[in-house]
Write an enzyme that holds these catalytic residues in place. Structure first.
Site, PDB file in Angstrom:
ATOM      1  N   ASN A 166       0.688  -1.199  -0.012  1.00  0.00           N
ATOM      2  CA  ASN A 166       0.024  -0.025  -0.025  1.00  0.00           C
ATOM      3  C   ASN A 166       0.994   1.096  -0.034  1.00  0.00           C
ATOM      4  O   ASN A 166       2.039   1.377   0.478  1.00  0.00           O
ATOM      5  CB  ASN A 166      -0.985   0.168   1.060  1.00  0.00           C
ATOM      6  CG  ASN A 166      -0.543  -0.402   2.513  1.00  0.00           C
ATOM      7  OD1 ASN A 166       0.772  -0.934   2.542  1.00  0.00           O
ATOM      8  ND2 ASN A 166      -1.144   0.072   3.787  1.00  0.00           N
ATOM      9  N   GLU A 210       0.205   5.294   0.765  1.00  0.00           N
ATOM     10  CA  GLU A 210      -0.624   6.154   1.053  1.00  0.00           C
ATOM     11  C   GLU A 210      -0.333   7.483   0.825  1.00  0.00           C
ATOM     12  O   GLU A 210       1.020   7.787   0.257  1.00  0.00           O
ATOM     13  CB  GLU A 210      -0.749   6.102   2.661  1.00  0.00           C
ATOM     14  CG  GLU A 210      -1.387   4.784   3.144  1.00  0.00           C
ATOM     15  CD  GLU A 210      -1.514   4.595   4.590  1.00  0.00           C
ATOM     16  OE1 GLU A 210      -1.130   5.465   5.455  1.00  0.00           O
ATOM     17  OE2 GLU A 210      -2.438   3.757   4.921  1.00  0.00           O
ATOM     18  N   CYS A 252      -3.878   0.653  -2.612  1.00  0.00           N
ATOM     19  CA  CYS A 252      -3.899  -0.564  -1.828  1.00  0.00           C
ATOM     20  C   CYS A 252      -2.941  -1.218  -2.577  1.00  0.00           C
ATOM     21  O   CYS A 252      -2.313  -1.453  -3.619  1.00  0.00           O
ATOM     22  CB  CYS A 252      -5.029  -1.295  -1.675  1.00  0.00           C
ATOM     23  SG  CYS A 252      -6.381  -0.453  -0.967  1.00  0.00           S
ATOM     24  N   GLU A 277      -2.973  -4.578  -3.281  1.00  0.00           N
ATOM     25  CA  GLU A 277      -3.558  -5.509  -4.241  1.00  0.00           C
ATOM     26  C   GLU A 277      -3.534  -4.767  -5.746  1.00  0.00           C
ATOM     27  O   GLU A 277      -3.200  -5.391  -6.519  1.00  0.00           O
ATOM     28  CB  GLU A 277      -4.880  -5.908  -3.859  1.00  0.00           C
ATOM     29  CG  GLU A 277      -5.072  -6.766  -2.614  1.00  0.00           C
ATOM     30  CD  GLU A 277      -5.366  -5.849  -1.242  1.00  0.00           C
ATOM     31  OE1 GLU A 277      -4.857  -4.846  -1.040  1.00  0.00           O
ATOM     32  OE2 GLU A 277      -6.135  -6.365  -0.451  1.00  0.00           O
ATOM     33  N   CYS A 285     -10.443  -4.458  -0.051  1.00  0.00           N
ATOM     34  CA  CYS A 285     -11.495  -3.571   0.025  1.00  0.00           C
ATOM     35  C   CYS A 285     -12.153  -3.608  -1.163  1.00  0.00           C
ATOM     36  O   CYS A 285     -12.053  -4.402  -2.015  1.00  0.00           O
ATOM     37  CB  CYS A 285     -10.848  -2.303   0.186  1.00  0.00           C
ATOM     38  SG  CYS A 285     -10.240  -1.562  -1.361  1.00  0.00           S
ATOM     39  N   CYS A 325     -10.451  -2.959  -4.449  1.00  0.00           N
ATOM     40  CA  CYS A 325      -9.685  -3.750  -4.995  1.00  0.00           C
ATOM     41  C   CYS A 325     -10.205  -4.952  -5.593  1.00  0.00           C
ATOM     42  O   CYS A 325     -10.048  -5.681  -6.391  1.00  0.00           O
ATOM     43  CB  CYS A 325      -8.614  -4.441  -3.770  1.00  0.00           C
ATOM     44  SG  CYS A 325      -7.486  -2.976  -3.526  1.00  0.00           S
TER      45      CYS A 325
HETATM   46  N1  THU Z   1      -5.102  -1.607   2.435  1.00  0.00           N
HETATM   47  C1  THU Z   1      -4.706  -2.277   1.394  1.00  0.00           C
HETATM   48  O1  THU Z   1      -3.649  -2.130   1.215  1.00  0.00           O
HETATM   49  N2  THU Z   1      -5.345  -3.485   1.210  1.00  0.00           N
HETATM   50  C2  THU Z   1      -6.374  -4.102   1.920  1.00  0.00           C
HETATM   51  O2  THU Z   1      -6.611  -5.122   1.383  1.00  0.00           O
HETATM   52  C3  THU Z   1      -7.091  -3.095   2.877  1.00  0.00           C
HETATM   53  C4  THU Z   1      -6.606  -1.774   3.039  1.00  0.00           C
HETATM   54  C5  THU Z   1      -4.556  -0.235   2.741  1.00  0.00           C
HETATM   55  C6  THU Z   1      -5.200   1.001   2.309  1.00  0.00           C
HETATM   56  C7  THU Z   1      -4.538   1.888   3.502  1.00  0.00           C
HETATM   57  O3  THU Z   1      -3.236   2.320   3.292  1.00  0.00           O
HETATM   58  C8  THU Z   1      -4.389   1.115   4.836  1.00  0.00           C
HETATM   59  O4  THU Z   1      -4.199  -0.229   4.462  1.00  0.00           O
HETATM   60  C9  THU Z   1      -5.407   1.370   5.571  1.00  0.00           C
HETATM   61  O5  THU Z   1      -6.899   1.108   5.074  1.00  0.00           O
END
Ligand code: THU
Length: 139
Positions: A40, A42, A51, A53, A84, A87
């Site tokens: 991920n 941010e 994310c 994925e 999420c 994704c």
């Molecule tokens: N996130 C992911 O990378 N993948 C997931 O399956 C769920 C959420 C990340 C997004 C954000 O950077 C952090 O997790 C919190 O939501």
């Protein structure tokens, strides 16, 4: 499968998550046998966050691979993560038969299919074009 989880675990270390502190790693196994990893990433605007994925999937497609066997996702926490909604939809584009291995760093695992996580999915088949004509045929 272990190799895929290991690749996701290593990718997780690269996560850029200064806001949530929730680091996620993903590893996507292409039909070619190649593994594409992602973490991920941010953003100060929060909403621009990508994310793990999707990072892995975008890497794969941008390198010419659009058909996949399996995706491993690794998080730190009491239980495995859960992709999420964005994704799930993003991955569904390339096949609902994708196997998912959701794991945490303590070794807890959930094995399922993307189909289980996105019932009634809207996919290229819902469009007139269908999968074949937009180059998503896996055969
Ligand atoms: N996130 C992911 O990378 N993948 C997931 O399956 C769920 C959420 C990340 C997004 C954000 O950077 C952090 O997790 C919190 O939501």
């Amino acid at each position: 499968m272990e190799i895929l989880i290991q690749a996701a675990t290593e990718a997780r270390e690269k996560a850029y998550a200064p806001y949530s502190r929730y680091k996620v790693g993903a590893a996507l196994l292409g039909r070619s046998g190649k593994i594409y990893t992602g973490c991920n990433v941010e953003n100060a605007s929060y909403g621009a966050t990508i994310c793990a994925e999707r990072a892995a999937c975008v890497k794969a497609v941008s390198e010419g691979e659009k058909a996949f066997h399996m995706l491993a996702v690794v998080v730190d926490g009491d239980r495995p993560g859960s992709p999420c909604g964005i994704c799930r939809q993003f991955l569904a584009e390339f096949g609902l038969d994708l196997r998912l291995i959701l794991a945490n760093v303590d070794g807890k695992r959930i094995e399922c299919s993307l189909q289980d996580y996105l019932p009634g999915a809207f996919t290229p088949d819902n469009l007139n074009e269908g999968r074949d004509s937009i180059g998503l045929s896996t055969s």
